[in-house]
Design a protein around this motif. Sequence first.
Motif, PDB file in Angstrom:
ATOM      1  N   ILE A  31       1.297  -1.248   0.020  1.00 16.33           N
ATOM      2  CA  ILE A  31       0.234   0.155  -0.073  1.00 16.33           C
ATOM      3  C   ILE A  31       0.397   1.382  -0.099  1.00 16.33           C
ATOM      4  CG2 ILE A  31      -0.675  -0.040   2.456  1.00 16.33           C
ATOM      5  CD1 ILE A  31      -2.940   0.363  -0.250  1.00 16.33           C
ATOM      6  N   ASN A  32       2.102   1.204   0.266  1.00 19.45           N
ATOM      7  CA  ASN A  32       3.024   2.481   0.081  1.00 19.45           C
ATOM      8  C   ASN A  32       3.781   2.552  -0.971  1.00 19.45           C
ATOM      9  OD1 ASN A  32       4.102   0.064   1.333  1.00 19.45           O
ATOM     10  ND2 ASN A  32       5.948   1.208   3.020  1.00 19.45           N
ATOM     11  N   THR A  55       1.372   4.123  -5.087  1.00 18.52           N
ATOM     12  CA  THR A  55       0.002   5.040  -4.424  1.00 18.52           C
ATOM     13  C   THR A  55       0.427   5.709  -3.469  1.00 18.52           C
ATOM     14  OG1 THR A  55       0.223   1.950  -4.800  1.00 18.52           O
ATOM     15  CG2 THR A  55      -1.313   3.224  -2.977  1.00 18.52           C
ATOM     16  N   THR A  73      -2.370   8.436  -4.332  1.00 17.66           N
ATOM     17  CA  THR A  73      -3.323   8.833  -2.838  1.00 17.66           C
ATOM     18  C   THR A  73      -3.298  10.234  -2.790  1.00 17.66           C
ATOM     19  OG1 THR A  73      -2.463   7.088  -2.074  1.00 17.66           O
ATOM     20  CG2 THR A  73      -3.906   9.005  -0.453  1.00 17.66           C
ATOM     21  N   HIS A  74      -2.227  11.131  -3.309  1.00 21.44           N
ATOM     22  CA  HIS A  74      -1.754  12.877  -2.646  1.00 21.44           C
ATOM     23  C   HIS A  74      -2.510  13.251  -3.692  1.00 21.44           C
ATOM     24  CE1 HIS A  74       0.544  10.913   0.600  1.00 21.44           C
ATOM     25  NE2 HIS A  74      -0.346  12.018   1.416  1.00 21.44           N
ATOM     26  N   PHE A 100       5.144  17.470  -5.337  1.00 21.70           N
ATOM     27  CA  PHE A 100       4.559  17.017  -4.298  1.00 21.70           C
ATOM     28  C   PHE A 100       4.583  15.383  -4.524  1.00 21.70           C
ATOM     29  CE2 PHE A 100       2.179  15.164  -0.602  1.00 21.70           C
ATOM     30  CZ  PHE A 100       3.424  15.489   0.565  1.00 21.70           C
ATOM     31  N   ALA A 118       7.300  19.141   0.530  1.00 18.11           N
ATOM     32  CA  ALA A 118       6.342  19.109   1.811  1.00 18.11           C
ATOM     33  C   ALA A 118       6.133  20.372   2.848  1.00 18.11           C
ATOM     34  CB  ALA A 118       6.282  18.181   2.842  1.00 18.11           C
ATOM     35  N   THR A 149      -3.156  16.223  10.883  1.00 12.78           N
ATOM     36  CA  THR A 149      -2.317  15.524   9.881  1.00 12.78           C
ATOM     37  C   THR A 149      -1.732  16.145   8.939  1.00 12.78           C
ATOM     38  OG1 THR A 149      -4.404  15.142   9.295  1.00 12.78           O
ATOM     39  CG2 THR A 149      -3.798  14.556   7.553  1.00 12.78           C
ATOM     40  N   GLY A 185       2.571  14.621   7.890  1.00 19.78           N
ATOM     41  CA  GLY A 185       2.478  14.349   7.044  1.00 19.78           C
ATOM     42  C   GLY A 185       4.375  14.836   6.550  1.00 19.78           C
ATOM     43  N   ILE A 186       4.285  16.807   7.567  1.00 22.58           N
ATOM     44  CA  ILE A 186       5.215  16.916   7.276  1.00 22.58           C
ATOM     45  C   ILE A 186       6.583  15.974   7.576  1.00 22.58           C
ATOM     46  CG2 ILE A 186       5.768  18.393   9.449  1.00 22.58           C
ATOM     47  CD1 ILE A 186       7.199  19.458   5.775  1.00 22.58           C
ATOM     48  N   TRP A 231       7.051  12.950   8.645  1.00 17.34           N
ATOM     49  CA  TRP A 231       7.167  12.191   7.848  1.00 17.34           C
ATOM     50  C   TRP A 231       7.245  11.657   6.386  1.00 17.34           C
ATOM     51  CZ3 TRP A 231       5.805  10.089  12.568  1.00 17.34           C
ATOM     52  CH2 TRP A 231       4.208  10.097  12.569  1.00 17.34           C
ATOM     53  N   VAL A 272       9.064   5.226   9.090  1.00 21.76           N
ATOM     54  CA  VAL A 272       7.125   5.457   9.007  1.00 21.76           C
ATOM     55  C   VAL A 272       7.114   3.836   9.166  1.00 21.76           C
ATOM     56  CG1 VAL A 272       5.943   6.250   7.661  1.00 21.76           C
ATOM     57  CG2 VAL A 272       8.227   6.823   7.787  1.00 21.76           C
ATOM     58  N   LEU A 290       1.932   5.208   8.849  1.00 19.11           N
ATOM     59  CA  LEU A 290       1.639   5.001   7.484  1.00 19.11           C
ATOM     60  C   LEU A 290      -0.259   5.351   8.414  1.00 19.11           C
ATOM     61  CD1 LEU A 290       1.974   5.652   4.342  1.00 19.11           C
ATOM     62  CD2 LEU A 290       1.221   3.154   4.534  1.00 19.11           C
ATOM     63  N   HIS A 331      -2.123   8.043  10.161  1.00 14.02           N
ATOM     64  CA  HIS A 331      -1.761   9.722   9.503  1.00 14.02           C
ATOM     65  C   HIS A 331      -3.063   9.139   8.515  1.00 14.02           C
ATOM     66  CE1 HIS A 331      -0.393  12.822   7.052  1.00 14.02           C
ATOM     67  NE2 HIS A 331      -0.756  12.214   4.983  1.00 14.02           N
ATOM     68  N   ALA A 332      -2.470   8.640   7.733  1.00 15.17           N
ATOM     69  CA  ALA A 332      -4.090   8.275   6.364  1.00 15.17           C
ATOM     70  C   ALA A 332      -5.662   9.285   7.484  1.00 15.17           C
ATOM     71  CB  ALA A 332      -3.455   6.844   6.202  1.00 15.17           C
ATOM     72  N   GLY A 360      -6.435  11.845   8.155  1.00 18.12           N
ATOM     73  CA  GLY A 360      -6.399  12.736   7.497  1.00 18.12           C
ATOM     74  C   GLY A 360      -7.567  12.640   6.669  1.00 18.12           C
TER      75      GLY A 360
HETATM   76  C1  HEM Z   1       1.629  18.850   4.339  1.00 16.97           C
HETATM   77  C2  HEM Z   1       1.461  17.650   4.013  1.00 16.97           C
HETATM   78  C3  HEM Z   1       1.288  16.311   3.723  1.00 16.97           C
HETATM   79  C4  HEM Z   1       3.113  15.678   4.202  1.00 16.97           C
HETATM   80  C5  HEM Z   1       3.703  15.854   3.440  1.00 16.97           C
HETATM   81  C6  HEM Z   1       2.354  14.377   2.961  1.00 16.97           C
HETATM   82  C7  HEM Z   1       2.837  12.930   3.761  1.00 16.97           C
HETATM   83  C8  HEM Z   1       2.678  11.930   2.986  1.00 16.97           C
HETATM   84  C9  HEM Z   1       4.212  11.319   3.313  1.00 16.97           C
HETATM   85  C10 HEM Z   1       5.574  10.697   3.641  1.00 16.97           C
HETATM   86  C11 HEM Z   1       3.381   9.720   3.924  1.00 16.97           C
HETATM   87  C12 HEM Z   1       4.160   8.283   3.765  1.00 16.97           C
HETATM   88  C13 HEM Z   1       5.053   7.866   2.640  1.00 16.97           C
HETATM   89  C14 HEM Z   1       5.234   6.142   2.908  1.00 16.97           C
HETATM   90  O1  HEM Z   1       6.342   6.423   3.911  1.00 16.97           O
HETATM   91  O2  HEM Z   1       5.046   5.114   2.283  1.00 16.97           O
HETATM   92  C15 HEM Z   1       2.021   9.718   3.169  1.00 16.97           C
HETATM   93  C16 HEM Z   1       0.523   8.391   3.441  1.00 16.97           C
HETATM   94  C17 HEM Z   1      -0.692   9.128   3.146  1.00 16.97           C
HETATM   95  N1  HEM Z   1      -0.935   9.796   3.303  1.00 16.97           N
HETATM   96 FE1  HEM Z   1      -0.375  11.735   3.917  1.00 16.97          FE
HETATM   97  N2  HEM Z   1       0.680  13.880   3.943  1.00 16.97           N
HETATM   98  C18 HEM Z   1       0.030  14.948   4.217  1.00 16.97           C
HETATM   99  C19 HEM Z   1      -1.371  15.488   4.083  1.00 16.97           C
HETATM  100  C20 HEM Z   1      -2.384  14.549   3.612  1.00 16.97           C
HETATM  101  C21 HEM Z   1      -3.818  14.706   4.123  1.00 16.97           C
HETATM  102  C22 HEM Z   1      -4.142  15.795   4.047  1.00 16.97           C
HETATM  103  C23 HEM Z   1      -3.905  13.545   3.607  1.00 16.97           C
HETATM  104  C24 HEM Z   1      -5.549  13.309   3.443  1.00 16.97           C
HETATM  105  C25 HEM Z   1      -6.590  13.925   3.374  1.00 16.97           C
HETATM  106  C26 HEM Z   1      -3.605  12.665   3.095  1.00 16.97           C
HETATM  107  C27 HEM Z   1      -3.039  11.092   3.066  1.00 16.97           C
HETATM  108  C28 HEM Z   1      -2.163   9.987   3.621  1.00 16.97           C
HETATM  109  C29 HEM Z   1      -2.741   8.548   2.771  1.00 16.97           C
HETATM  110  C30 HEM Z   1      -4.240   8.422   2.803  1.00 16.97           C
HETATM  111  C31 HEM Z   1      -1.453   8.252   2.748  1.00 16.97           C
HETATM  112  C32 HEM Z   1      -1.056   6.517   3.156  1.00 16.97           C
HETATM  113  C33 HEM Z   1      -0.905   6.466   1.295  1.00 16.97           C
HETATM  114  C34 HEM Z   1      -0.186   5.010   1.108  1.00 16.97           C
HETATM  115  O3  HEM Z   1      -0.834   3.959   1.657  1.00 16.97           O
HETATM  116  O4  HEM Z   1      -0.867   4.793  -0.393  1.00 16.97           O
HETATM  117  N3  HEM Z   1      -1.353  13.594   3.275  1.00 16.97           N
HETATM  118  N4  HEM Z   1       1.732  11.483   3.064  1.00 16.97           N
END
Ligand code: HEM
Length: 437
Positions: A44-45, A49, A53-54, A101, A117, A158, A162-163, A165, A176, A181, A184-185, A188
Amino acid sequence: MTLAAPGRGPALALVAPFFLAAPLGLALAGLILAFSNGDTLLAINAPRTVALTHAAVIGWLTMGIFGAVYQLGPAVLGGRLVSSRLARVHFFVHATVVPAFVWTFWQWDVRLMGYAASGLVLSFILFLINAFPAIGTLRRGALPARYLGASLVMLAVTAGFGITWAGTLQHLWFPVTMGRLAGHAHLGLLGWLGLTLMGVAYQLAPMFNVVQRKRPVAGGPILALTVTAALGGGLVLMADPGPWVRLAVAAAMAAGPGAWGIEMLRLMLARSRRTLDVQGRATFVSLGFLVVTICLGLLAAIGKPVSPGHEPTRLLLGYGIAGVSGWAGIMLIGNSYKILPFLVWYHRYRQLAGIRPVPVVADIYSEGAARAVLAVHTTGTIVAIAGALLGDLNILRAGGLMLTLGAALHMVSLAHIVLAPHAPAPRRIGPGEVATR
Ligand code: HEM
C-alpha cells in the motif's frame, strides 16, 4: 437551517479556479492508477500508490473543499475572509506545489519530497488563515461550522504528521511503519476530509432537497464521536497495535460516519423535493459507497485472514478507493453542480432579475452532462474497486482510465458553467402571468 446570503460571498473569479482545477487532481490520480504496476497490488506504500493517493486527496478533494469553504463560509455560515488576495495567492501556491509533491512521490526522491512537503504546509497555513474566520464564529454554534472548525484542526494535525514523515524519510530519524502510515492517513481521511464532508452535507443536503419536516437529531454527538475516533484512533494506530485493537479502532472510526449516514438517509427520505437532481442522486450514491467503505475498512482491520488472496494490500486499496473516490468524491461532484451555478447566477444575473428574463440556477448547468459525469465516475470507481479486490491489474487500470475520463468531463462541464452564456429555459406561463419575452 441557515439561509444563504451570497451577497457576503467572495468573487466568482476567486472561487471558480479551485473548482475548475480540482478535477485535474483526479485526472492525475486516475492516470497514475492507469499506469499502476505489480507493486500496486503488493504494497500500500508503493511510490505510485502514495503519489496517486495524494493527487486524489490533496489535488482533487482538498482543492475542491478549499473553493467550497471560501464560498460557503462567508455566504452561508456568516463568516468572512481575512483577505481575498491571500486566497488568490493560496490558489497559486497549492496549484504549483501539488504536482511537484506528487512527482516526488512517483520518483521517490526523498530530498525533493521534503521541499515540496514544506510548500504544501505553506499552502495549508495560507488556507487556515482565511478559513477559520470564513466559517464564522464558532460561538454561534451552527452544526456545519462546528464540523468545519474541527476538520480544520485535523488538517493542521495531519499536515504536521505528514511533514514529519517526509522529514524522517529523508533523515532516517525513525521508520515510517505501517501503523504510522495508517495513523496519518486516517487523521487526513476521517479527520479532515470526512468531517468536512459531513459538516457541509448537514448544510447542503437539506437546503438543496428542501427538507423541512425533519431535522438532524445527533449532529453534536456524532461530531464528538468522530473527532475522538479520528484523533484517538489515529494515534493508537501509530503504535502498530495487534489485530483486535485495530478492529476496535476501525469500529470506532466507522461509528460516526455510519450514524451520520443514517441521519442523512432520514433527512433525504423526508425531502419535499420529490424529483432528484444530480446533487440528490449523488448524495444517495455517495451513501452507498459509505456502506462499502465501512465494510471494507472493518475487513482491512482484520487483515490477512479475510483478505482476497490473503493479500491485505488488495483490501486496503479497495477500501481507499471506495472512501476517497466513492464516498467523498461523489459528494463533491454532486455539490459542485449546485455551488458553482449558484455563484455564477448571483454574480452575473442577479442584478438583471426583474429587468429582463434571466436564467434560473437550473438553467446554468446541464443536468444531462452532470448525470453523465456522475455515471462515468461511479462506474470508474466500481471498476477500480473490483480490480483491487480481484487483484487484476488490467481491471484496476481500466478503472483508472474511466476516472480520468470522468474528471475530464467534469472539468469541461464546470468550465461551461463558468464561461458559457446561459439562456433562460422556456417556461410554462401560469394563469395571471405575463410573457416577458
Ligand atoms: C503537508 C501535508 C502532507 C504531507 C507532507 C504528507 C506526507 C505523507 C507521507 C510522507 C506519507 C507516507 C509515505 C510512506 O512512507 O509510505 C503519507 C501517506 C499518506 N497520506 Fe499524507 N501527507 C500530507 C497530507 C495528507 C493529507 C491532508 C491527507 C488526507 C486527506 C493525506 C493522506 C495520506 C494517505 C491516505 C497516506 C497513505 C498513502 C498510501 O499508503 O498509499 N496526507 N503522507
